[in-house]
Design a protein around this motif. Structure first.
Motif, mmCIF file in Angstrom:
data_model
loop_
_atom_site.group_PDB
_atom_site.id
_atom_site.type_symbol
_atom_site.label_atom_id
_atom_site.label_comp_id
_atom_site.label_asym_id
_atom_site.label_seq_id
_atom_site.Cartn_x
_atom_site.Cartn_y
_atom_site.Cartn_z
ATOM 1 N N ASP A 1 -10.984 -0.821 -6.610
ATOM 2 C CA ASP A 1 -11.715 0.405 -6.270
ATOM 3 C C ASP A 1 -10.981 1.728 -5.896
ATOM 4 O O ASP A 1 -11.766 2.893 -5.867
ATOM 5 C CB ASP A 1 -12.492 0.109 -5.078
ATOM 6 C CG ASP A 1 -13.548 -0.900 -5.448
ATOM 7 O OD1 ASP A 1 -14.027 -1.224 -6.492
ATOM 8 O OD2 ASP A 1 -14.111 -1.894 -4.359
ATOM 9 N N ARG A 2 -9.716 1.686 -6.012
ATOM 10 C CA ARG A 2 -8.827 2.839 -5.926
ATOM 11 C C ARG A 2 -8.187 2.959 -7.128
ATOM 12 O O ARG A 2 -7.111 4.087 -6.967
ATOM 13 C CB ARG A 2 -7.577 2.320 -4.770
ATOM 14 C CG ARG A 2 -8.343 2.458 -3.440
ATOM 15 C CD ARG A 2 -7.403 2.281 -2.183
ATOM 16 N NE ARG A 2 -6.885 0.771 -2.220
ATOM 17 C CZ ARG A 2 -5.727 0.458 -2.337
ATOM 18 N NH1 ARG A 2 -4.726 1.374 -2.421
ATOM 19 N NH2 ARG A 2 -5.431 -0.924 -1.886
ATOM 20 N N LYS B 1 0.779 -1.196 0.077
ATOM 21 C CA LYS B 1 0.091 -0.120 0.098
ATOM 22 C C LYS B 1 0.949 1.384 -0.106
ATOM 23 O O LYS B 1 1.827 1.497 0.624
ATOM 24 C CB LYS B 1 -1.133 -0.030 1.206
ATOM 25 C CG LYS B 1 -2.094 -0.868 0.960
ATOM 26 C CD LYS B 1 -3.191 -0.747 2.169
ATOM 27 C CE LYS B 1 -4.446 -1.353 1.996
ATOM 28 N NZ LYS B 1 -5.251 -1.347 3.313
ATOM 29 N N THR C 1 -15.682 1.277 -10.755
ATOM 30 C CA THR C 1 -14.550 2.457 -10.718
ATOM 31 C C THR C 1 -13.846 2.069 -12.052
ATOM 32 O O THR C 1 -13.545 2.814 -13.110
ATOM 33 C CB THR C 1 -13.831 2.519 -9.699
ATOM 34 O OG1 THR C 1 -14.569 3.003 -8.484
ATOM 35 C CG2 THR C 1 -12.617 3.645 -9.921
ATOM 36 N N GLU D 1 -6.532 12.547 -9.867
ATOM 37 C CA GLU D 1 -7.500 11.697 -9.171
ATOM 38 C C GLU D 1 -8.975 12.151 -9.850
ATOM 39 O O GLU D 1 -9.478 13.322 -9.842
ATOM 40 C CB GLU D 1 -7.528 11.890 -7.711
ATOM 41 C CG GLU D 1 -8.672 11.038 -6.986
ATOM 42 C CD GLU D 1 -8.521 11.193 -5.532
ATOM 43 O OE1 GLU D 1 -9.134 10.312 -4.735
ATOM 44 O OE2 GLU D 1 -7.722 11.774 -4.932
ATOM 45 N N ARG E 1 -8.636 5.156 -9.461
ATOM 46 C CA ARG E 1 -9.337 6.277 -9.973
ATOM 47 C C ARG E 1 -8.354 7.546 -10.422
ATOM 48 O O ARG E 1 -8.912 8.363 -10.293
ATOM 49 C CB ARG E 1 -10.318 6.894 -8.642
ATOM 50 C CG ARG E 1 -9.751 6.762 -7.525
ATOM 51 C CD ARG E 1 -10.473 7.135 -6.319
ATOM 52 N NE ARG E 1 -11.120 8.215 -6.112
ATOM 53 C CZ ARG E 1 -12.175 8.698 -5.883
ATOM 54 N NH1 ARG E 1 -12.885 7.402 -5.607
ATOM 55 N NH2 ARG E 1 -12.615 9.727 -5.700
#
Length: 510
Positions: free
Chosen positions: A477-478, A189, A433, A407, A480
């Protein structure tokens, strides 16, 4: 689990611990090229009038090169040679000669050489490395750029069933390299400051060897201006990551093509006429590297001229401990051979007394950094004017590199869907997404005429076995984000941001 840690790895300065257990089976069984080895023995012979008939290359009198001239920007403007070059076209010339004095003569440059590179070029880059990074107990080897170097590094450490660690968003041109021989990646992460040390340690602690195989032992990072996110690891994070590497016996591969393109740093006296004073002032603006803090010999650092001279140079270098240096040399001597003579001659002459010298190269690097910062500032200003008012996107201010990470707020789209999470894999997508990102990318390119790289191109596939269950947001989902470069001209940047703003309005207001 504690017995698998390495608690006594730390050594005193200038002493390297035994890290041979990290070598792959391929690296262990690979042997030195005997012809290259005997040429080394011959080159070290003390006989002054030795006649050698052992070589296999043509005689230099038959090389079809008399001299090679390089006309390059002048670095005599002490404050801003890049701007001076663009405005006035002021140049200077240095040469590689066959029969006259120069740093690397044509008659020597085009001979076969050993893996580390031609001695004058290797020595020039070693001097530069020692001056800028001050690494303890390390050796320099030339490469055809960082992609070539990383391919070799991954081969000497990785084998089927292994896992390497890296940022959860990473450049696929590199992460694809070890996949064919059975190495998989574990994405760690990140946040705006890059990879999170605590998340790295969580992965290592949670690792289930019966299910996943042996614990990862290599960490690959782009610590300055990370591609694609533009993040830069601060000194505190670097120290924590190095400590984790010592605790868990990790090799750190420090890939740093954007190292000298770091912005918003305190500018020191750039007009100093004293070369040593200028170099020291320039060094004070640079962030400490993993290599500079490497007391164990567990860091391999890769540098390249691709981003500060030109990508077609295809020339870089790896700095590593002696064992890894020898193993990389064995690989190179029986595969690609050293880099081309043209690039090595240019770099040698550039850094020599006949060329820019190290001081002049540092002046070019400082000036180049200022030029890219101006382009970054321009992009951010145009983004604020054309894109931010839409309310559908924001942009980071990268500390270094060539990219901004835009973003997009897909949750504001009328077709955004949040799925219910009732059991199932904790890494499975819970929103649409990725689908909206793909659609936006295609519309921006095909309708508005502007292209970005979607974040989905950079994701490292997740595995539920190495992520936490509580509060984990799936990577899909991230995704983006759009990656945009600010390396272009102001005209290109402004048109691109105008088209992005228009495209976002149309996409979200359908």
């Amino acid at each position: 689990m504690e017995e698998q840690r390495i608690d006594n790895n730390v050594t005193s300065n200038n002493r390297v611990i035994d890290l041979s257990h990290h070598l792959s089976d391929e690296a262990r069984i690979r042997v030195a090229n005997p012809l290259k080895d005997i040429m080394r023995v011959i080159s070290e012979c003390p006989v002054t009038d030795l006649i050698t008939m052992a070589n296999g290359d043509p005689h230099h009198s038959l090389y079809p090169f008399q001299q090679i001239m390089y006309e390059v920007p002048s670095v005599q403007d002490p404050s801003d040679p890049v701007t001076s070059w663009n405005n006035s076209g002021r140049t200077q010339i240095f040469h590689s000669y066959r029969d006259q004095e120069c740093a690397l003569p044509v008659c020597k440059a085009f001979q076969y050489s050993r893996a580390a590179g031609l001695v004058p070029c290797k020595d020039a880059l070693t001097n530069f490395t020692n001056l800028i990074f001050a690494p303890p107990n390390h050796h320099v080897m030339l490469t055809f750029g960082n992609s070539d170097g990383l391919t070799k590094v991954f081969r000497i450490f990785g084998q089927k069933g292994d896992h390497f660690l890296t940022d959860e968003f990473s450049y696929p041109g590199i992460t694809n390299c070890p996949l064919p021989y059975g190495v998989k990646w574990v994405g760690v992460k990140m946040d705006s400051g890059g990879i999170i040390p605590e998340e790295l340690e969580k992965v290592l602690i949670r690792w289930d060897e019966p299910k996943l195989g042996r614990r990862p032992r290599l960490l690959y990072l782009v610590p300055v201006g990370q591609n694609p996110t533009g993040s830069t690891l601060n000194v505190d994070r670097r120290k924590k990551i190095y400590a984790i590497a010592q605790t868990w016996d990790l090799i750190i591969v420090e890939d740093d093509p954007y190292y000298f393109l770091r912005y918003d740093v305190l500018q020191t006296n750039c007009a100093s006429a004293d070369p040593d004073e200028f170099i020291e002032n320039f060094k004070s603006t640079l962030i400490p590297t993993f290599l500079s803090m490497d007391v164990d010999g567990r860091v391999l650092r890769l540098d390249t001229f691709s981003k500060v001279l030109a990508p077609g140079m295809r020339l870089g270098w790896i700095t590593s401990n002696k064992l890894f240096h020898l193993k990389l040399g064995e690989y190179t001597d029986s595969s690609t051979q050293p880099p081309h003579a043209f690039g090595q001659m240019f770099v040698t002459e550039m850094l020599s007394e006949h060329g820019w010298k190290i001081e002049g190269f540092c002046r070019w690097l400082r000036s180049l950094r200022l030029e890219y910062q101006n382009r970054l500032d321009f992009l951010l200003d145009v983004f604020q004017r054309e894109v931010e008012p839409t309310g559908f996107a924001s942009v980071n201010r990268p500390e270094a590199g060539m990219f901004v990470w835009i973003e997009v707020f897909f949750e504001k789209h009328p077709r955004f869907v949040r799925k219910r999470c009732s059991g199932g894999s904790r890494v499975a997508a819970r929103t649409n997404t990725e689908c909206l990102l793909k659609e936006l990318f295609e519309r921006l390119m095909n309708v508005q005429g502007v292209a970005f790289v979607p974040a989905s191109m950079f994701t490292i596939p997740e595995n539920a076995l190495w992520v936490e269950s509580d509060g984990h947001v799936p990577l899909s989902d991230r995704t983006r984000f759009l990656r945009a470069t600010f390396a272009g001209t102001e005209n290109i940047i402004e048109k691109g941001m105008i088209r992005l703003g228009k495209g976002l309005r149309e996409f979200f207001q359908e």
